[in-house]
Design a protein around this motif. Structure first.
Motif, PDB file in Angstrom:
ATOM      1  N   HIS A 412     -45.730  30.932  40.369  1.00 46.22           N
ATOM      2  CA  HIS A 412     -44.669  30.527  41.288  1.00 46.22           C
ATOM      3  C   HIS A 412     -44.058  31.733  42.001  1.00 46.22           C
ATOM      4  O   HIS A 412     -43.660  31.633  43.168  1.00 46.22           O
ATOM      5  N   SER A 413     -43.995  32.877  41.328  1.00 49.90           N
ATOM      6  CA  SER A 413     -43.366  34.054  41.929  1.00 49.90           C
ATOM      7  C   SER A 413     -44.081  34.468  43.217  1.00 49.90           C
ATOM      8  O   SER A 413     -43.450  34.971  44.154  1.00 49.90           O
ATOM      9  N   TYR A 414     -45.386  34.252  43.299  1.00 48.58           N
ATOM     10  CA  TYR A 414     -46.128  34.587  44.511  1.00 48.58           C
ATOM     11  C   TYR A 414     -45.822  33.603  45.625  1.00 48.58           C
ATOM     12  O   TYR A 414     -45.794  33.970  46.807  1.00 48.58           O
ATOM     13  N   ASP A 415     -45.585  32.351  45.273  1.00 45.42           N
ATOM     14  CA  ASP A 415     -45.190  31.371  46.285  1.00 45.42           C
ATOM     15  C   ASP A 415     -43.804  31.676  46.841  1.00 45.42           C
ATOM     16  O   ASP A 415     -43.535  31.462  48.024  1.00 45.42           O
ATOM     17  N   VAL A 416     -42.912  32.165  45.974  1.00 43.79           N
ATOM     18  CA  VAL A 416     -41.578  32.561  46.434  1.00 43.79           C
ATOM     19  C   VAL A 416     -41.700  33.652  47.496  1.00 43.79           C
ATOM     20  O   VAL A 416     -41.037  33.613  48.540  1.00 43.79           O
ATOM     21  N   LYS A 417     -42.539  34.634  47.214  1.00 39.01           N
ATOM     22  CA  LYS A 417     -42.734  35.726  48.174  1.00 39.01           C
ATOM     23  C   LYS A 417     -43.324  35.202  49.476  1.00 39.01           C
ATOM     24  O   LYS A 417     -42.847  35.545  50.572  1.00 39.01           O
TER      25      LYS A 417
END
Length: 902
Positions: A412-417
């Motif tokens: 999910h952290s990559y989607d946030v970025k």
């Protein structure tokens, strides 16, 4: 790529003692330092150690409580012993002092800011600088300016970035033209770094200089080296990634150690500005370095190929929307203010360029490859979704113990970025569509009509799609600078189409031969000169798709040359421990070896479509489309991948462009100014892979050659493909450009695999030997990057003329990067940025209806820097330096004294 967990203080007490001992052995004499300036800062990561929202909460809460505790405890000490904590501009403005902050804590923070104990430096945060465009960088300076102006402080004259090893030489130009005098850069401890002097003047392409200190770690030791060139020394005391400030005891230990090591020097606790003022007043004899330093981490941009494409396409359109909206208001169209939306778009663009792209791979499948990685993915997919979609409360995974923590959180952290640049894209495209359709509604043409708008300040022509028939195009001739032309639906004529499958054909400008084994152009002859434009001796053809898979041997060779830390976190972050061995995954260079061709001939262009027969399981489908316009001498090459297969084994994809040029000279249009890679790159920076702002030219002795600009991917290599390569002295000799379309080179916090469907486009054109290379590169590249825009309407006619001219400049090659509401004060800001390397007088003609009669020169932070210039008959005349910005606030006499917060 970070030191985290137990390695909190980069200059902790233990590290301080160790550094001092090492320096004691190294230094043979005593530094002639009279004053030591001690500056405290923590390294800001947007995410990496956790999801951004959790990082922001820590900055607002526990970090500020800790900093305020130290500040308030030593407030009674003498001024030079007052603890000050330096913070990047954006987190201070948007988070620490933002609306989410606790009201009582905010009062204490505000007092500390007013007292100069919590201090912003001049930049928003650490960025992958060369990924941005000019106005993004300028707007990033505004967060610190807003804080300073709101709390009665002078604008900071210093700036700091940490971790990313190197930055585009736009930095001296940007900072000098913003009134910032000093830049401190601290490298990641494992990475190679530019071979800069300890302290120096860094000169940009426009001749601007800033005082610069470069350190091979986040900060600097507490003892000056024996050859330190100034009586003033900066002890840049850094804590690690998102760790926060030191406590009072740690501060006292550091000061005591400095007093012990340098008993004859006066110790000042202060700010970067304090140090800068002292050095500038001293005027030490320092070297000047003029050169560019491409980022050795820049490969990470293409770990998100879809978002890299969005960023490269949408950032020039931020300025286009600003100018269009302002002009429409000038023309009497009832437009709404877009200032707040534009501010948000620039902010989101900057957040995407911030140097952390997701949570540390330590929390993900860093060591898993092959079947182990596929098992990890299956486990991640099987995890339940968090309650109410709240990932922030999930526990971080641990690659060493995959039974604990959330794998979904890491993904999910990559989607946030990624979402940051999607936000910019949505804001700008919505604004443009709204204004362009309103413009079409406002013209004096009844019924269905199309308005074609030129966002560049010079006259141009081009191809536009028929909005009423998808896939049908028509040619538009000579649209006025920043102007528009209107077409009724009946005026757009559809041309006849013929098709065939011939691999050899002629166009008005070229004779073309396709190679259907390698998938590209094997011969491209310019009819005017009968010059062959393709290097027929190359193993590649023009437009060829190349997929590389890298072996442990390749990775280890690069790691041993590049990394300064060979074990532990250095190996984990930079190397690829656990990857499949060369016996299971040897190096592979793959191009589909059988392509089908289909050619469509229309009145506008000849278009050849190549489709790969066998993709060897790397994707569902590969397609290449080559477009040859009939009214312009260029070729557009577009690559499409359908459902790329993800693979965590190191890999990369390229589009290949081997050109015919004897003893080639390369010019790369970089952010800040063009470079010759043979002469203008500082050793220790990235010589194999770099981002381009405009494009690349390859010319020979008679100055003829080829130009190339990537429309979608900013990353290029010269001479040979440049992943997993590093050298202090590489100079390209082979006349070829390789455009990177994806890679998973890193093992830190860039995405570790790529999948899905997307496209990448590149434009190439012949360069005539009578053409000035940089001017040609600038004009052709920006006409590629800033396409013609369209709006549609139906119904009654409006009041505007069917054709109109907007803001124009007396010569090509000068960009308008801002023409809209002033983000630093009253009035309308007009900002130009010279791109062709010409210093001379320019005349700016404002749009019809403009009532401004004064232009007040301001710097990039809105501070007045000169006397106002009269605007006569809508024209502004002034001297513009090569590769330099020029900013003005356009105003009436009544507003002249209210500009820029002055």
């Amino acid at each position: 790529m970070k030191k985290i967990k137990a390695l909190f203080l980069v200059i902790s007490l233990t590290a301080t003692v160790a550094v001092a001992q090492q320096q004691k052995k190294k230094n043979s004499g005593t530094p002639k330092v009279t004053d030591v300036w001690v500056v405290f800062k923590t390294h800001f990561d947007l995410g990496f150690t956790d999801l951004p929202e959790n990082v922001f909460a820590r900055y607002r809460g526990e970090m500020m409580d800790k900093a305020l505790g130290v500040i308030e405890k030593n407030a009674t000490l003498p001024n030079n012993q007052h603890f000050a904590w330096t913070v990047p501009g954006w987190p201070l403005y948007a988070q620490i002092l933002g609306p989410q902050q606790d009201p009582e804590r905010k009062k204490r923070i505000e007092k500390a800011v007013r007292d100069g104990s919590i201090v912003p430096h001049g930049l928003a945060f650490t960025t992958h600088t060369e990924s941005l465009d000019y106005e993004d960088l300028v707007r990033g300076l505004g967060y610190s300016s807003k804080v300073a102006r709101a709390y009665g402080q002078p604008l900071p004259i210093s700036a700091k970035m940490t971790d990313v090893p190197s930055h585009s030489w736009v930095m001296p130009t940007l900072l000098n033209n913003a009134g910032i005098r000093f830049l401190q850069l601290g490298c990641n401890p494992a990475s190679q770094s530019p071979r800069f002097p300890q302290m120096f003047w860094w000169e940009g392409a426009d001749g601007s200089k800033i005082l610069c200190q470069y350190t091979s770690d986040y900060g600097s030791g507490i003892k000056a080296p024996s050859d330190w060139p100034s009586r003033n020394y900066l002890a840049m005391i850094m804590t690690g990634d998102n760790h926060g400030p030191p406590n009072k005891d740690e501060v006292e230990v550091i000061i005591a150690q400095i007093n012990k090591e340098m008993p004859d020097a006066k110790v000042h606790l202060g700010t970067l500005d304090d140090f800068a003022k002292a050095v500038l007043a001293e005027k030490p004899d320092l070297p000047t370095v003029k050169g560019d330093t491409p980022d050795s981490w820049i490969h990470g941009l293409l770990s998100n190929p879809v978002e890299a494409k969005i960023g490269r396409n949408i950032r020039p359109l931020e300025s286009a929307l600003d100018g269009l909206n302002t002009q429409m208001g000038t023309w009497g169209v009832p437009v709404k203010s877009i200032s707040a939306k534009l501010d948000k778009a620039y902010e989101q663009s900057l957040l995407y360029a911030e140097h952390t792209w997701g949570m540390n791979a330590e929390y993900g499948p860093r060591y898993s490859y092959g079947d182990d990685w596929k098992k990890w993915l299956a486990e991640a997919a099987a995890e339940p979704e968090p309650e109410n979609g709240d990932f922030s409360k999930l526990k971080n995974s641990d690659a060493h113990n995959t039974s604990t923590g959330s794998k979904k959180k890491w993904l999910h952290s990559y989607d946030v970025k990624r979402q940051y640049i999607h936000n910019t894209n949505d804001i700008i495209n919505t604004g443009l569509n709204t204004d362009l359709d309103l413009l079409a509604k406002s013209v004096k043409v009844p019924g269905k009509r199309l308005v074609v708008y030129n966002p560049l300040p010079w006259k141009r022509s081009g191809i536009v799609e028929n909005p009423w028939k998808k896939g049908s195009y028509f040619y538009v001739n000579e649209i006025a600078p920043s102007g528009y032309v209107t077409y009724s639906q009946n005026e757009i004529k559809e041309s006849a189409i013929t098709t065939d499958r011939q691999s050899e054909f002629n166009t008005p400008y070229f004779k073309i031969i396709f190679d259907l084994k390698r998938g590209g152009i094997s011969s491209l002859v310019e009819k005017k000169t009968n010059r062959e434009l393709v290097d027929r001796t190359s193993k590649y053809v023009v437009g060829q798709f190349l997929h590389e898979r890298f072996s442990t041997k390749v990775v280890d060779q690069w790691f041993n040359v590049y990394s300064r830390i060979k074990t532990g976190w250095g190996l984990n972050d930079l190397g690829k421990p656990g990857m499949l061995g060369a016996d299971k995954a040897p190096y592979m260079a793959f191009t589909p070896n059988d392509w089908e061709i289909f050619v469509a001939h229309t009145g506008v262009a000849d278009v050849a479509t190549l489709t790969a027969i066998d993709t060897k399981g790397l994707a569902k489908k590969y397609t290449l489309v080559f477009s040859f316009p009939k009214n312009s001498a260029y070729v557009d090459v577009e690559w499409f991948v359908d459902d790329k297969t993800p693979d965590k084994q190191p890999e990369g994809g390229w589009l290949c462009f081997p050109f015919a040029a004897t003893d080639p000279k390369f010019i790369v249009g970089r952010l800040g100014g063009p470079i010759n890679p043979a002469t203008d790159l500082i050793s220790g920076s990235n010589k194999y892979l770099m981002a381009v702002s405009s494009g690349v030219s390859i010319t020979q002795k008679d100055k003829s050659g080829m130009g190339l600009t990537p429309r979608d991917s900013p990353l290029i290599s010269l001479g040979e493909p440049g992943l997993w390569k590093f050298s202090l002295d590489y100079v390209p000799k082979i006349p070829a450009v390789f455009v990177n379309v994806y890679n998973n080179m890193w093992n830190t916090n860039f995405p570790l695999w790529q999948q899905g469907s997307w496209s990448e486009a590149v434009r190439i054109w012949p360069i005539d030997n009578s053409t000035e290379t940089v001017a040609n590169l600038t004009e052709k590249s920006w006409e590629t990057r800033l396409p013609l825009l369209t709006g549609v309407s139906d119904g009654e006619a409006g009041q505007l003329p069917a054709k109109n001219e907007g803001i124009s400049i007396s010569r090509k090659g000068v960009l308008v990067t801002a023409f809209g509401e002033n983000p630093d004060g009253k009035g309308i800001v007009l900002r130009l940025w010279e791109q062709s390397g010409i210093s001379n007088n320019v005349i700016v003609k404002l749009p019809n209806g403009s009532k401004y009669n004064k232009a007040i020169p301001v710097n990039l932070r809105g501070e007045v820097i000169g006397k106002s210039i009269n605007i006569i008959a809508g024209k502004l005349s002034f001297q513009l330096k090569a590769f330099a910005p020029a900013s003005f606030v356009l105003s009436t006499n009544a507003l002249v004294k209210k500009v820029g917060g002055a």
